[in-house]
Design a protein around this motif. Structure first.
Motif, PDB file in Angstrom:
ATOM      1  N   PRO A 366      18.154 -20.074 -31.097  1.00 47.50           N
ATOM      2  CA  PRO A 366      17.456 -19.337 -30.151  1.00 47.50           C
ATOM      3  C   PRO A 366      18.308 -19.037 -28.878  1.00 47.50           C
ATOM      4  O   PRO A 366      19.515 -19.613 -28.783  1.00 47.50           O
ATOM      5  N   GLY A 369      19.770 -22.216 -26.156  1.00 45.68           N
ATOM      6  CA  GLY A 369      19.546 -23.115 -27.144  1.00 45.68           C
ATOM      7  C   GLY A 369      19.913 -24.504 -26.281  1.00 45.68           C
ATOM      8  O   GLY A 369      19.213 -25.560 -26.721  1.00 45.68           O
ATOM      9  N   SER A 373      17.428 -27.889 -26.299  1.00 49.81           N
ATOM     10  CA  SER A 373      17.888 -28.910 -26.892  1.00 49.81           C
ATOM     11  C   SER A 373      17.759 -30.214 -25.864  1.00 49.81           C
ATOM     12  O   SER A 373      17.239 -31.342 -26.178  1.00 49.81           O
ATOM     13  N   PHE A 432      22.048 -25.591 -33.302  1.00 50.67           N
ATOM     14  CA  PHE A 432      21.849 -24.154 -33.030  1.00 50.67           C
ATOM     15  C   PHE A 432      23.249 -23.411 -32.706  1.00 50.67           C
ATOM     16  O   PHE A 432      23.429 -22.476 -32.349  1.00 50.67           O
ATOM     17  N   TRP A 596      11.379 -20.831 -31.915  1.00 49.69           N
ATOM     18  CA  TRP A 596      11.935 -21.918 -31.268  1.00 49.69           C
ATOM     19  C   TRP A 596      11.248 -21.943 -29.879  1.00 49.69           C
ATOM     20  O   TRP A 596      10.782 -23.230 -29.726  1.00 49.69           O
ATOM     21  N   TRP A 597      11.408 -21.213 -29.082  1.00 52.38           N
ATOM     22  CA  TRP A 597      11.009 -21.651 -27.895  1.00 52.38           C
ATOM     23  C   TRP A 597       9.385 -21.431 -27.778  1.00 52.38           C
ATOM     24  O   TRP A 597       8.912 -22.076 -27.015  1.00 52.38           O
ATOM     25  N   PHE A 653       6.877 -28.773 -30.836  1.00 52.32           N
ATOM     26  CA  PHE A 653       8.032 -28.193 -31.287  1.00 52.32           C
ATOM     27  C   PHE A 653       8.402 -28.852 -32.829  1.00 52.32           C
ATOM     28  O   PHE A 653       8.748 -28.173 -33.704  1.00 52.32           O
ATOM     29  N   PHE A 657       8.745 -27.214 -36.403  1.00 51.60           N
ATOM     30  CA  PHE A 657      10.059 -27.255 -37.005  1.00 51.60           C
ATOM     31  C   PHE A 657       9.732 -27.865 -38.464  1.00 51.60           C
ATOM     32  O   PHE A 657      10.425 -27.557 -39.385  1.00 51.60           O
TER      33      PHE A 657
END
Length: 670
Positions: A366, A369, A373, A432, A596-597, A653, A657
């Motif tokens: 993403p 990233g 993270s 990432f 992701w976001w 998330f 995931f």
């Protein structure tokens, strides 16, 4: 299979209900104190009962003040019991008072002290004005006997009795003759623009005798009082029966003399056990039915989401995966230009849904990233801290009897959980494809805690300026910084070291070099509408519980129902996970692989609804006045919103995931 799942759910629910019974009020191992009559005491039995006073607070102001600021009677040998970190952070300031009793020795109308205010004396004018301000804003005393609040019990609606762990210092009748707050309890409080000081208290101490229990002396099981306003002209011979109330005119035109007195009586009641002496306070709070309604409401939402997720997993995805993987070998066409063994299904079988068409882009790193993270590392730290804290509170280790234990436990756990934060952040950042590992570690250790500390420090400056007891002493601020930089930051570095040392998380499918073009999206699959909708259901699970939490913080009501809170916490975890998985699946089907976001923000948007509810609560439920109190309310609310944003976003998330890795590892497309 369904019966087993249903039985497992019932078993887990029963176990949680048993361990989280809201009757677990006391800290295990908290030792009772025995009291004996004068002349019969010893090391194991005290004869004197010491009354301690705590800070004074108000529902109309966020600013609490110490007892001495209001110019009440002071103890000649003032002492302060040791306070833990949680008490200091909450602004509790406990100190001894001149109210001291001998066990089983009744006192009637005993004078404590006299406060004289001379007209024309600037110092006396300032003190009296501050006392008037306290009565105008309905500031409340908080007294403590044997680590138990001295309560003021009075009748409320439907014949119920409410026991308030505080009582007002006085009340005010406005210029138009309207009695405010406690002035409604006495018809004699009727003079316009006049303050009435509650300068007398009738205290009743209830004890459980140990004569038939096998332990020496007696144990206190209740302490109640009734505040009164009585005008006494002679301190040496006070009269606490009848008479006129103690008036303080709105205009300081003449000298004012206030005599503080008390009466105390002792009553034996062997039906109340020491271990359940808080029950009469907690039972008077009629919230149980509403709490169960909240749990049922949340469970309905969870069942609804679980049904939709099950339908997707068991029907839609199962059919898609079966149709994709059961293509006969003879129906596969080999690409002549490829050196690898790449295959495409025959045209008759090639009806791929959108989520399979983006398999070459779904694990593309993403944008931003590093920031994601960092947020996930801090969110993991907060999530583990919250779970352990609520679990311990649910078991009774962080009861109201152990003051400040909840905040102390949360802060200590957060400091010690720096290692998971660094590990999660580093592992994801490496996945990432990030290479600036030093920046990642520093941001994980400093960014979010730095924002919280900066907000907290600004709020503390306001408290310092206002002279509030909630202002954190400079030494405590240094101690907090020492815990942060001396323990939490090094532990974060340790976690990051192990996170970067491990290989990146292996993805089930390869990522194409050229990004796939995302087709035009409908309104509901666009990022902002999806994120806004994603936070509605999780917030629906918590908004009733949130009302009681805000009441305990801002309306100074006692919160003890950690069993309910732990259940709602578990339901919130499930709801955030399932809502994020659903929306993630819909977006992948629309061939939008930027998950992701979106997965983080979908459940994290619940924090925005929390902020909106806090604004509504401020304007509809609270009576807070003053710029300083308003700034403090929203300043502390922003800290709570940020922490909740990181917590819910991280839960969503990791659920998404797991879901994405699961479906693409099953399909195994390359």
């Amino acid at each position: 299979m369904k019966k087993r799942i249903h039985f497992g759910f019932v078993l887990v629910y029963a176990l949680v209900s048993y361990f989280c019974s809201c009757s677990a009020f006391y800290l295990p191992g908290l030792a009772p104190v025995s009291f004996c009559e004068d002349g019969k005491g010893g090391e194991d039995c005290q004869t004197e009962i010491q009354l301690f006073v705590n800070r004074l607070d108000s529902v109309e102001s966020v600013l609490p003040y110490e007892y001495d600021v209001f110019d009440f009677c002071k103890d000649a040998k003032e002492m302060r019991p040791s306070e833990n970190l949680g008490q200091v952070l909450f602004g509790e300031r406990i100190e001894s008072s001149p109210y001291k009793f001998k066990f089983k020795q009744d006192e009637k109308c005993k004078a404590v002290c006299t406060k004289n205010y001379k007209k024309g004396n600037q110092d006396d004018t300032t003190k009296l004005d501050f006392l008037k301000m306290g009565m105008h804003l309905n500031y409340q005393h908080h007294w403590i006997i044997d680590n138990m609040p001295v309560t003021w019990c009075y009748d409320v609606e439907d014949g119920q009795k409410y026991c308030n762990p505080g009582f007002p210092i006085g009340c005010f009748v406005t210029g138009d003759g309207r009695a405010k707050d406690a002035c409604v309890i006495n018809a004699e409080f009727n003079k316009k623009n006049t303050y009435y000081v509650f300068n007398h208290v009738d205290i009743k101490i209830t004890y459980h005798s140990g004569a038939e229990e096998g332990w020496r002396g007696a144990r206190l099981v209740a302490a109640t009082l009734e505040p009164k306003s009585i005008k006494n002209t002679d301190e040496k011979n006070p009269s606490c029966e009848g008479g006129n109330p103690m008036e303080v005119p709105g205009e300081f035109n003449s000298d004012v003399s206030v005599v503080y007195t008390y009466s105390v009586t002792f009553e034996e009641n062997n039906s109340i056990k020491w271990a359940s002496r808080w029950d009469y306070i907690l039972v008077s709070m009629p919230h149980t039915n509403i709490q169960w309604f909240s749990i049922m409401n949340s469970l309905v939402i969870v069942l609804f989401l679980s049904g939709m997720v099950a339908m997707i997993m068991l029907r839609t995805l199962h059919k898609d995966i079966a149709r994709y993987n059961q293509v006969d070998q003879e129906d596969l066409i080999k690409l002549p230009s490829s050196k690898e063994k790449s295959f495409l299904p025959h045209e008759d079988a090639q009806e791929e849904s959108g989520w399979k068409q983006v398999h070459g882009d779904v694990f593309r790193p993403p944008r931003k990233g590093m920031l994601l993270s960092v947020f996930l590392g801090q969110g993991a730290q907060i999530s583990i801290m919250t779970f352990i804290t609520l679990f311990l509170a649910c078991l009774g280790f962080l009861s109201p009897a152990n003051r400040g234990a909840l905040m102390t436990c949360a802060v200590v756990l957060w400091v010690l959980l720096g290692t998971p934060a660094g590990y999660v952040s580093a592992r994801l950042y490496k996945t990432f494809g990030g290479e600036k590992w030093k920046t990642n570690v520093l941001l994980t250790a400093l960014l979010c805690p730095g924002i919280v500390f900066a907000d907290f420090f600004l709020m503390n400056l306001i408290l310092w300026v206002e002279g509030s007891s909630a202002a954190i002493p400079f030494g405590t601020l240094v101690a907090i910084l020492a815990l942060w930089f001396g323990i939490s930051v090094p532990l974060t570095f340790v976690g990051a070291y192990f996170g970067f040392k491990k290989p990146a998380i292996e993805q089930p499918v390869r990522t194409n070099q050229i990004p796939r073009q995302i087709p035009e999206q409908s309104f509901f699959t666009k990022p902002i509408p999806g994120i806004v909708m994603g936070g509605i259901l999780p917030f629906g699970c918590i908004f009733i519980q949130l009302f009681f939490i805000l009441n305990s913080i801002w309306s100074h009501q006692m919160y003890y129902m950690f069993g309910f809170l732990f259940l709602v916490f578990i339901i919130l975890l499930i709801t955030c996970s399932e809502a994020t998985i659903l929306l993630c699946y819909f977006h992948l089907c629309a061939e939008d692989y930027h998950w992701w976001w979106r997965s983080f923000l979908t459940s994290g948007f619940t924090a925005v609804y929390l902020f909106i509810y806090a604004v509504h609560y401020f304007f509809s439920k609270l009576q807070i006045i003053g710029a300083a109190s308003t700034i403090l309310y929203f300043g502390y609310t922003m800290i709570m919103v940020l922490i909740f944003f990181l917590f819910t976003g991280t839960i969503g998330f990791f659920a998404c995931f797991w879901f994405v890795n699961k479906i693409y590892s099953v399909v195994k497309v390359d």
